[in-house]
Design an enzyme around this catalytic site. Structure first.
Site, mmCIF file in Angstrom:
data_model
loop_
_atom_site.group_PDB
_atom_site.id
_atom_site.type_symbol
_atom_site.label_atom_id
_atom_site.label_comp_id
_atom_site.label_asym_id
_atom_site.label_seq_id
_atom_site.Cartn_x
_atom_site.Cartn_y
_atom_site.Cartn_z
ATOM 1 N N GLY A 117 51.801 -6.586 48.885
ATOM 2 C CA GLY A 117 52.903 -6.585 47.920
ATOM 3 C C GLY A 117 53.673 -7.875 48.026
ATOM 4 N N LYS A 118 54.976 -7.791 47.883
ATOM 5 C CA LYS A 118 55.798 -8.992 47.945
ATOM 6 C C LYS A 118 56.056 -9.340 49.407
ATOM 7 C CE LYS A 118 59.075 -11.709 45.898
ATOM 8 N NZ LYS A 118 59.993 -11.931 47.014
ATOM 9 N N THR A 164 45.713 -9.144 47.440
ATOM 10 C CA THR A 164 45.543 -9.192 48.898
ATOM 11 C C THR A 164 44.629 -8.032 49.262
ATOM 12 O OG1 THR A 164 47.718 -10.133 49.284
ATOM 13 C CG2 THR A 164 46.795 -8.821 51.084
#
Lengths: 329, 321
Positions: B238-239, B187
């Site tokens: 991230g997640k 991302t």
């Protein structure tokens, strides 16, 4: 632990000329949903189950703008969205662009419980609904005659008011537009008589002090296909933590910018405010020019609401016997 | 006071022995994008224009998971999302479910500027892109052979490890990092404060490898992946699901606003205390020109520069770089 508490809403920004019988019907529906939630809480249902149950009922009744009775897109279709959040572990689920799912809030719950994700939208959400075997209906089921009429009115109003939020366009020079902006009772650029607020939501704290929140909506009358509002966005329309549960309603874009639901929790957490203080603070300080309302419960069994627009359909009750259903200030 | 800029190309379980053929092009891209941003700030471009410009460049780079190079859904398709926010006005725009728009970040800016809404998704967002006449291409343009392979590996791993009816969060991460070490990463995001004190944040992504069709992550959600106000600008990575639970980007700003802590303290608090280890990284700048880039993952592709001459490009913690 302060016992259970529950609040429900059916949207903020109400036409003062709303016919008395419709006001009465709204109050009866809010009271019925509140009592349903109270029974569930007395039977020791966890907060997350109670908010889902109550919002399902609000979705199923055609009165408010969610599930059956949802506002229509510019194409005359229904695109619903919903979210749910469980305070203790901050798990959440959300859906947008749902067109055949009878109860979007329950699909949001399944996203939370049965998918590795938090948020599914449009065809992917529909596909997931089919996989999960939830009740599906034809899109027509959601469309009420009343909303078809409202869409027509909104389209007429919109021909004047489109792009009201963009100062550079210079539509204010248009005569009809100027007349419309003289009317203070507008929500989302629409005269309040055709604005369909009536997003629904429920917040609950159970006897164990667990908070949960759920919100469901058809969105804005005459919205563009694909428009996502605040209701499915965690932190904007819906939020729950170990401190509180919050569900917002009103002008979606103002609520998103304000991260309104999260901010109630954030000022409790970071500023040490009590629940009602936190609600009053965000309504006053965080909405800028936007109009919205919200309901909230705290883990101590308090309940609070606030709004800066003309009325909010709401009801609340606490374990110590307090119960209130109202529309106006 | 003075300008500052920070950008990222994703946080995650980046193996410390990442082979040079994977590491060097990314470092080079970070440097290139940082230079573009610094030049724009030196030419007194508005922070909002700078973050859009830099994220466009990152989207165009096939080594990051945004625009060309986006990872694939379980159906082998690309569904991109992006978000932009202007700090002083708190105006914002977001898009999800894009399949043909070359630069999703620029479409999110158009949603902000040309519609009364903030967030458009899927077919409605694609229709809006056509109306606005932005550059679109066939969806195959975004699909790289590397990502086809990643999807294949993720699916193989999935077959044994993921039963979608079981919400076992740990497995999701294990599975994807096992694929090839950096499959979930990439991302992109940029935050900037200009000489006038204008703040802006922008984030863009292809999402998660092997994600369900229709899955929305944290990137387009104001307050989760992206946020800017008069105090700071934040882009997280991230997640996604953990970042949404933590309302990460808003919380950095909320801590500054409601608790009066500094940018660095606020960002560190969110990364260390509000999101489980291994899940998040972020870049942030403050109105006074501070910059911070914390992460609780193995690494984060990142770069920053400030007007006083400080500049940094890194992947792992400083001792490992």
């Amino acid at each position: 632990m302060g016992g259970w508490a529950i609040a429900v809403h059916g949207g903020a920004g109400v036409d003062p000329k709303l016919p008395a019988e419709r006001q009465e019907a709204a109050k009866q529906l809010l009271a019925r949903c509140l009592n349903m939630g109270i029974s569930a809480l007395r039977s020791n249902f966890p907060a997350i189950d109670v908010v889902e149950l109550v919002v399902r009922e609000l979705e199923t009744d055609p009165l408010f703008n969610s599930g059956r009775g949802s506002a229509l897109t510019e194409r005359g279709t229904v695109e619903m969205e919903a979210s749910i959040m469980d305070g203790p572990n901050r798990r959440c689920g959300a859906v947008s662009g749902v067109t055949t799912v009878k109860n979007p809030v329950s699909l949001a719950r399944l996203v939370m419980d049965k998918s590795p994700h938090s948020y599914l939208a449009f065809s992917g959400a529909e596909e997931f609904a089919r996989q999960q075997g939830v009740e599906l209906v034809d899109n027509k089921y959601f469309i009420t005659e009343e909303n078809v009429g409202m869409l027509k009115l909104a389209k007429e109003a919109n021909s004047i008011l489109f792009d009201y939020r963009i100062p550079s366009v210079g539509l204010e020079t248009c005569g009809a537009g100027a007349a419309a902006t003289d009317n203070p009772l507008q929500m989302n650029g629409l005269p309040i008589s055709v604005y369909a607020p009536e997003t629904v939501g429920c917040v609950v704290v159970d006897r164990e002090g667990r908070c949960a929140a759920a919100t469901s909506t058809g969105g804005l009358m005459n919205k563009r296909t694909g428009r996502i509002g605040d209701s499915p966005l965690i932190g904007a329309g819906t939020y729950a933590s170990n401190l509180c549960g919050v569900s917002c309603t009103g002008e979606g874009e103002a609520i998103i910018r304000a991260t309104l639901a999260r901010d109630v929790a954030a000022v409790m957490e970071y500023k040490g405010l009590g629940l009602q203080e936190a609600v009053d603070f965000v309504i006053k300080e965080r909405l800028d020019e936007g109009k919205a309302g919200l309901i909230a419960v705290s883990r101590n069994g308090e309940v609070a609401y606030g709004f800066n627009c003309n009325g909010m359909f709401r009801g609340c009750a606490t374990e110590d016997g307090f119960m209130e259903v109202g529309i106006w200030e | 006071m003075g300008w500052a800029i920070a950008l990222h190309g994703g946080a995650g379980d980046i193996p410390v022995n990442l082979p040079p053929e994977r590491r060097l092009p990314r470092e080079e891209a970070l440097r290139h994008c940082l230079d573009i941003g610094v030049d724009a700030l030196k030419s007194h471009k508005h922070a909002l224009d700078v973050v859009e410009l830099v994220v466009r460049e990152l989207e165009n780079h096939p080594n990051f998971n945004a625009g060309k190079g986006s990872v694939l859904t379980t159906a082998g398709t690309v569904e991109m999302e992006a978000c932009i926010m202007d700090g002083n006005t708190k105006r914002c725009g977001a898009v999800s479910g894009l399949t043909t728009v070359v630069n999703p970040i620029s479409l999110s800016r158009l949603v902000m500027e040309k519609t009364p809404h903030i967030y458009l998704a899927f077919d409605g967002a694609e229709a809006f892109a056509r109306e606005q006449g932005v550059e679109t291409v066939d969806s195959s343009h975004f699909i790289t052979p590397e990502n086809v392979e990643r999807l294949k590996q993720a699916k193989e791993a999935n077959r044994v490890q993921i039963d979608y009816t079981q919400p076992i969060q740990e497995d999701v991460q294990k599975e994807s990092s096992a694929a090839d070490g950096d499959s979930q990463i990439g991302t992109v995001g940029c935050v900037a404060v200009d000489n006038q004190g204008n703040l802006a944040a922008a984030t863009s992504t292809g999402g998660l490898v092997n994600k369900m069709v229709g899955r929305i992550g944290d990137t387009p959600i104001i307050g989760s992946g992206t946020y800017a106000n008069h105090l700071c600008a934040v882009s997280a990575t991230g997640k996604g699901e953990a970042i949404i639970h933590g309302t990460v980007a808003r919380d950095v700003a909320a801590l500054m606003e409601f608790k009066g802590v500094s940018l660095k303290e606020a960002a560190a608090c969110v990364v260390e205390e509000r999101v489980p280890k291994g899940n998040v990284g972020l870049v942030a700048v403050s109105a006074s020109g501070e910059v911070t880039m914390p992460f609780n993952t193995t690494g984060m592709f990142r770069a920053c520069a400030t007007e006083d001459g400080y500049s940094e490009i890194g992947i792992w913690t400083s001792s490992q770089n």
